[in-house]
Scaffold this active site. Structure first.
Site, PDB file in Angstrom:
ATOM      1  N   ASP A 185       0.845  -1.187   0.000  1.00 45.30           N
ATOM      2  CA  ASP A 185       0.000   0.000   0.000  1.00 45.30           C
ATOM      3  C   ASP A 185       0.883   1.240   0.000  1.00 45.30           C
ATOM      4  O   ASP A 185       1.601   1.505   0.967  1.00 45.30           O
ATOM      5  CB  ASP A 185      -0.895  -0.014   1.245  1.00 45.30           C
ATOM      6  CG  ASP A 185      -1.983   1.047   1.206  1.00 45.30           C
ATOM      7  OD1 ASP A 185      -2.006   1.843   0.239  1.00 45.30           O
ATOM      8  OD2 ASP A 185      -2.813   1.078   2.131  1.00 45.30           O
ATOM      9  N   HIS A 187      -0.578   4.130  -0.289  1.00 45.70           N
ATOM     10  CA  HIS A 187      -1.448   4.976   0.540  1.00 45.70           C
ATOM     11  C   HIS A 187      -1.647   6.376  -0.010  1.00 45.70           C
ATOM     12  O   HIS A 187      -1.993   7.302   0.730  1.00 45.70           O
ATOM     13  CB  HIS A 187      -0.875   5.044   1.963  1.00 45.70           C
ATOM     14  CG  HIS A 187      -1.906   5.053   3.046  1.00 45.70           C
ATOM     15  ND1 HIS A 187      -2.188   6.179   3.793  1.00 45.70           N
ATOM     16  CD2 HIS A 187      -2.740   4.081   3.502  1.00 45.70           C
ATOM     17  CE1 HIS A 187      -3.140   5.894   4.674  1.00 45.70           C
ATOM     18  NE2 HIS A 187      -3.498   4.631   4.513  1.00 45.70           N
ATOM     19  N   GLU A 211      -1.327  -0.861  -4.051  1.00 48.67           N
ATOM     20  CA  GLU A 211      -2.547  -0.096  -3.766  1.00 48.67           C
ATOM     21  C   GLU A 211      -2.266   1.395  -3.722  1.00 48.67           C
ATOM     22  O   GLU A 211      -1.254   1.825  -3.164  1.00 48.67           O
ATOM     23  CB  GLU A 211      -3.111  -0.568  -2.422  1.00 48.67           C
ATOM     24  CG  GLU A 211      -4.369   0.136  -1.987  1.00 48.67           C
ATOM     25  CD  GLU A 211      -4.942  -0.452  -0.707  1.00 48.67           C
ATOM     26  OE1 GLU A 211      -5.636   0.291   0.015  1.00 48.67           O
ATOM     27  OE2 GLU A 211      -4.698  -1.643  -0.424  1.00 48.67           O
ATOM     28  N   GLU A 237     -10.504   3.091  -2.182  1.00 49.01           N
ATOM     29  CA  GLU A 237     -10.998   3.469  -0.852  1.00 49.01           C
ATOM     30  C   GLU A 237     -11.450   4.919  -0.791  1.00 49.01           C
ATOM     31  O   GLU A 237     -12.230   5.295   0.081  1.00 49.01           O
ATOM     32  CB  GLU A 237      -9.934   3.202   0.217  1.00 49.01           C
ATOM     33  CG  GLU A 237      -8.732   4.118   0.148  1.00 49.01           C
ATOM     34  CD  GLU A 237      -7.643   3.705   1.111  1.00 49.01           C
ATOM     35  OE1 GLU A 237      -7.579   4.270   2.219  1.00 49.01           O
ATOM     36  OE2 GLU A 237      -6.855   2.804   0.750  1.00 49.01           O
ATOM     37  N   ASP A 260     -14.854   0.841  -0.389  1.00 47.13           N
ATOM     38  CA  ASP A 260     -15.071   0.658   1.040  1.00 47.13           C
ATOM     39  C   ASP A 260     -16.577   0.729   1.269  1.00 47.13           C
ATOM     40  O   ASP A 260     -17.197   1.764   1.036  1.00 47.13           O
ATOM     41  CB  ASP A 260     -14.351   1.755   1.826  1.00 47.13           C
ATOM     42  CG  ASP A 260     -14.364   1.508   3.316  1.00 47.13           C
ATOM     43  OD1 ASP A 260     -15.472   1.278   3.854  1.00 47.13           O
ATOM     44  OD2 ASP A 260     -13.299   1.570   3.943  1.00 47.13           O
ATOM     45  N   HIS A 287     -12.144  -2.626   0.489  1.00 49.07           N
ATOM     46  CA  HIS A 287     -11.308  -1.987   1.507  1.00 49.07           C
ATOM     47  C   HIS A 287     -12.048  -2.033   2.837  1.00 49.07           C
ATOM     48  O   HIS A 287     -13.233  -1.738   2.895  1.00 49.07           O
ATOM     49  CB  HIS A 287     -11.066  -0.538   1.082  1.00 49.07           C
ATOM     50  CG  HIS A 287     -10.264   0.279   2.029  1.00 49.07           C
ATOM     51  ND1 HIS A 287     -10.842   1.148   2.934  1.00 49.07           N
ATOM     52  CD2 HIS A 287      -8.932   0.389   2.212  1.00 49.07           C
ATOM     53  CE1 HIS A 287      -9.893   1.751   3.624  1.00 49.07           C
ATOM     54  NE2 HIS A 287      -8.721   1.316   3.209  1.00 49.07           N
TER      55      HIS A 287
END
Length: 385
Positions: A185, A187, A211, A237, A260, A287
């Protein structure tokens, strides 16, 4: 024959540790459903949005789930975004839970029935500033997982230089040496000048996916990165509806969609995003670094979605603590037991988990005010968390 209705009488919300927002809906005849509208760091805003939800839905039929979704999405004039969609998500999950319980079946049965018997899951290691990631991966294996996700880097400036790339490679190598499958990730904290280098450097180590290689507000950059690597690109997400996913699918920018279900319209919209992704031959991996209701909603969609591949699970994640972890508010934690890297499809009615209501009400008396940390570079400039 006129179908009986079950009017909504009460919509409650509970801010509970560590950073979750639960929604409880009760009908005039006493039927109850639970959902999760957690929006990390912005729970109070979602609680405020639920005031409009009450005005719209109190007195309406709880079993008209799609009508409720459309009412909340379309009648407010302003659409989308994390706050409004998180409020819709919690209500939508609760209505599906209520309907499933009324019929005595899991939500996956109402989505067409399950297409699998067990659901692969992964856990998080390392935290925001991972150090001993290999030991953390081995601990996850002992818990029954065979896949993990880790941060690929610490916070970075727009351009950080070769040392940051080498650090990311070393860290992933240590975890891969444990034999675990690893999702990396980034992020959204890596900007385009560095992302290309890091993704290319990690590719030989065979990560399960990368990700958020850059923020989702840059679809053109994500499409460029996806075209330059064989590593599956995962993202979603910070996308809140099928319309948000649309440009990424049309560009061929992602291989794994990660909505998500507590931010992206709940079970109703999550199932639609899954089907939309399937039409582009894109996999689904929801997510979910959140609580048990959010996870249960994801597992219900995962059970019925043909393109589902793996589910995030927040057991022992660094946001949680001894006061409240994933299983804390459940009356029967065993339904989420991990074995051989998987959990069983939830068989119970509704979402398939039962909330300890007394414990939730007690915990909510001291409502959390969770905020993510503020990171700044050595020059004092703000960095992505």
């Amino acid at each position: 024959m006129t179908r009986p209705t079950s009017p909504i009488a009460k919509i409650e919300h509970f801010l509970v540790p560590p950073r979750w927002l639960f929604v409880r809906i009760e009908t005039a005849d006493g039927a109850v459903g639970w959902g999760e509208a957690s929006l990390e760091g912005h729970a109070e805003a979602v609680a405020g949005a639920l005031e409009a939800v009450r005005d719209r839905l109190i007195g309406t039929d709880a079993h008209r789930i799609e009508d409720a979704w459309q009412t909340l999405y379309r009648l407010g004039f302003y659409r989308g975004g994390p706050v409004l969609m998180s409020a819709i998500s919690g209500v939508d999950q609760a209505l599906w839970d209520l309907r499933g319980r009324a019929l005595g079946v899991p939500v996956s049965d109402l989505l067409g029935g399950r297409v699998r018997d067990r659901i692969r899951v992964y856990a998080w290691i390392g935290g925001d500033r991972p150090s001993d990631v290999a030991a953390a991966a081995r601990a996850r294996r002992e818990q029954g997982f065979d896949a993990v996700k880790m941060n690929g880097t610490e916070d970075l400036d727009w351009f950080a230089g070769p040392a940051a790339v080498a650090d990311a490679v070393e860290r992933l190598g240590l975890v891969r040496d444990t034999g675990m499958d690893v999702g990396v990730d980034l992020h959204g904290r890596v900007h385009k000048p560095m992302a290309r280098q890091i993704v290319r450097a990690l590719e030989p180590l065979g990560p399960m996916f990368i990700e958020e290689p850059v923020l989702s507000e840059h679809p053109e950059a994500i499409a460029q990165l996806a075209a330059q690597t064989t590593v599956p690109v995962a993202l979603g997400e910070r996308l809140y509806s099928r319309w948000d996913f649309k440009p990424f699918l049309e560009r061929g920018a992602i291989d794994i969609a990660q909505p998500d279900l507590s931010h992206a319209g709940g079970i109703s919209e999550g199932r639609r995003i899954a089907a939309m992704a399937e039409a582009y031959d894109v996999a689904l991996a929801p997510h979910c670094p959140l609580g048990p209701l959010a996870l249960a909603a994801c597992l219900q969609v995962a059970a019925a979605a043909p393109n589902f591949v793996i589910q995030e699970m927040s057991l022992g994640i660094h946001y949680n603590n001894a006061e409240a972890d994933l299983l804390t508010y459940l009356t029967d934690p065993a339904v989420l037991a991990v074995e051989g890297g998987t959990v069983a499809v939830l068989e119970g009615a509704g979402l398939g988990v039962t909330i300890d209501e007394a414990r939730v009400r007690e915990a909510a008396k001291d409502a959390h005010r969770w905020r993510n940390p503020v990171w700044r570079g050595r020059d004092g400039s703000l960095r992505e968390w």
